[in-house]
Design a protein around this motif. Structure first.
Motif, short mmCIF file in Angstrom:
data_model
loop_
_atom_site.label_atom_id
_atom_site.label_comp_id
_atom_site.label_asym_id
_atom_site.label_seq_id
_atom_site.Cartn_x
_atom_site.Cartn_y
_atom_site.Cartn_z
N GLN A 1 0.83 -1.21 0.00
CA GLN A 1 0.00 0.00 0.00
C GLN A 1 0.86 1.26 0.00
OE1 GLN A 1 -2.54 -0.52 3.40
NE2 GLN A 1 -4.11 -1.61 2.23
N ASN A 2 1.97 1.25 0.74
CA ASN A 2 2.87 2.41 0.75
C ASN A 2 3.49 2.65 -0.61
OD1 ASN A 2 2.39 2.98 3.43
ND2 ASN A 2 4.15 1.81 4.16
N VAL A 3 3.95 1.57 -1.28
CA VAL A 3 4.53 1.72 -2.62
C VAL A 3 3.47 2.23 -3.58
CG1 VAL A 3 5.47 0.43 -4.57
CG2 VAL A 3 6.34 0.02 -2.27
N TRP A 4 2.25 1.74 -3.48
CA TRP A 4 1.17 2.18 -4.37
C TRP A 4 0.82 3.65 -4.14
CZ3 TRP A 4 -1.07 0.60 -8.66
CH2 TRP A 4 -2.27 1.15 -9.05
N ASP A 5 0.77 4.07 -2.88
CA ASP A 5 0.43 5.44 -2.55
C ASP A 5 1.52 6.43 -2.95
OD1 ASP A 5 -2.01 4.64 -1.56
OD2 ASP A 5 -1.32 4.57 0.54
N LYS A 6 2.78 6.03 -2.82
CA LYS A 6 3.90 6.92 -3.14
C LYS A 6 4.21 6.97 -4.63
CE LYS A 6 6.22 6.41 1.30
NZ LYS A 6 7.42 5.92 1.98
N SER A 7 3.70 6.02 -5.39
CA SER A 7 4.02 5.94 -6.81
C SER A 7 3.30 7.05 -7.59
CB SER A 7 3.59 4.59 -7.37
OG SER A 7 3.80 4.54 -8.76
N GLU A 8 4.07 7.71 -8.46
CA GLU A 8 3.48 8.73 -9.32
C GLU A 8 3.02 8.13 -10.65
OE1 GLU A 8 6.32 11.84 -9.72
OE2 GLU A 8 6.42 12.20 -7.57
N ASP A 9 3.67 7.06 -11.06
CA ASP A 9 3.34 6.41 -12.34
C ASP A 9 2.69 5.06 -12.04
OD1 ASP A 9 3.16 5.83 -15.00
OD2 ASP A 9 5.27 5.28 -15.23
N ARG A 10 1.41 5.09 -11.74
CA ARG A 10 0.71 3.85 -11.38
C ARG A 10 0.52 2.93 -12.57
NH1 ARG A 10 -3.67 5.97 -6.90
NH2 ARG A 10 -2.07 6.54 -5.39
N LEU A 11 0.38 3.49 -13.75
CA LEU A 11 0.25 2.66 -14.95
C LEU A 11 1.53 1.87 -15.18
CD1 LEU A 11 -1.57 1.84 -17.28
CD2 LEU A 11 -0.61 3.74 -18.59
N GLY A 12 2.67 2.50 -14.95
CA GLY A 12 3.95 1.81 -15.07
C GLY A 12 4.10 0.72 -14.03
N LEU A 13 3.60 0.98 -12.82
CA LEU A 13 3.65 -0.02 -11.74
C LEU A 13 2.79 -1.23 -12.08
CD1 LEU A 13 4.92 -0.42 -8.97
CD2 LEU A 13 2.90 0.61 -7.97
N ILE A 14 1.61 -0.97 -12.67
CA ILE A 14 0.74 -2.08 -13.09
C ILE A 14 1.41 -2.87 -14.20
CG2 ILE A 14 -1.45 -2.63 -14.21
CD1 ILE A 14 -2.65 -0.23 -12.68
N GLY A 15 2.03 -2.17 -15.15
CA GLY A 15 2.74 -2.86 -16.24
C GLY A 15 3.91 -3.68 -15.73
N LEU A 16 4.64 -3.14 -14.78
CA LEU A 16 5.77 -3.87 -14.19
C LEU A 16 5.29 -5.11 -13.45
CD1 LEU A 16 8.84 -3.80 -13.76
CD2 LEU A 16 8.42 -2.49 -11.68
N SER A 17 4.18 -5.00 -12.74
CA SER A 17 3.62 -6.16 -12.04
C SER A 17 3.18 -7.23 -13.03
CB SER A 17 2.43 -5.75 -11.18
OG SER A 17 2.81 -4.79 -10.25
N PHE A 18 2.52 -6.81 -14.11
CA PHE A 18 2.09 -7.76 -15.14
C PHE A 18 3.29 -8.44 -15.78
CE2 PHE A 18 0.88 -8.74 -19.56
CZ PHE A 18 -0.12 -9.66 -19.30
N ALA A 19 4.34 -7.66 -16.07
CA ALA A 19 5.56 -8.23 -16.67
C ALA A 19 6.21 -9.23 -15.72
CB ALA A 19 6.52 -7.11 -17.03
N ALA A 20 6.20 -8.95 -14.43
CA ALA A 20 6.78 -9.88 -13.46
C ALA A 20 6.00 -11.19 -13.43
CB ALA A 20 6.81 -9.24 -12.08
N ILE A 21 4.68 -11.11 -13.50
CA ILE A 21 3.86 -12.33 -13.50
C ILE A 21 4.10 -13.14 -14.76
CG2 ILE A 21 1.47 -13.17 -13.60
CD1 ILE A 21 0.76 -10.83 -11.71
#
Length: 156
Positions: A74-94
């Motif tokens: 939750q802290n990483v999600w709240d502090k992130s400015e580029d949430r679309l990039g975070l979602i893409g990175l999570s998808f790429a990791a999976i």
């Protein structure tokens, strides 16, 4: 509220009418005979068996591992400015995890290569244990390397 119930044969807990529950009585709960719902511990003695019921007396602590993982995400999600990039990175990791599992399964089916990789894994694990885990200065060095890598990844 969680509870655990166990039914044990009489010879396991009682010997000649003397209870072997002396170590249990040292724990911070009340020992009662019967089904008192207010007590966290109940001991019911039948002629052929003993039923032991233990109930949790409170909520779980805030320091559990599950809560720490959820709060850090939750802290990483709240502090992130580029949430679309975070979602893409999570998808790429999976996807990378799925692909690597399929690759490992395919390699494992080959008879000689899997044995060679097993040997390499055992040797590397032995080297890593000797290099970083056996001695305290080496463990501290590994801790510094991991903390530096985490800080670089998170941009701190």
């Amino acid at each position: 509220m969680a509870s655990i119930s166990a039914t044990l044969p009489s010879p396991l807990l009682l010997t000649q009418r003397k209870s072997n529950l002396t170590s249990i009585q040292k724990l911070p709960f009340s020992l009662t005979r019967g089904t008192n719902d207010l007590s966290p511990f109940s001991l019911i003695r039948n002629p052929s068996s003993i039923t032991l019921m233990v109930k949790a007396s409170g909520e779980s602590s805030e320091s559990s591992t599950d809560l720490n993982v959820v709060s850090s995400i939750q802290n990483v999600w709240d502090k992130s400015e580029d949430r679309l990039g975070l979602i893409g990175l999570s998808f790429a990791a999976i996807v990378a995890l799925w692909a690597s599992l399929n690759l490992i399964t395919a390699i494992d089916k080959l008879p000689v290569i899997s044995t060679g990789f097993e040997l390499v894994g055992i040797l590397f694990s032995t080297w890593f244990t000797y290099r970083y885990l056996l001695f305290k200065p080496d463990r501290e060095e590994l801790s510094k390397i991991v903390k530096k890598s985490v800080a670089d990844i998170l941009g701190q």
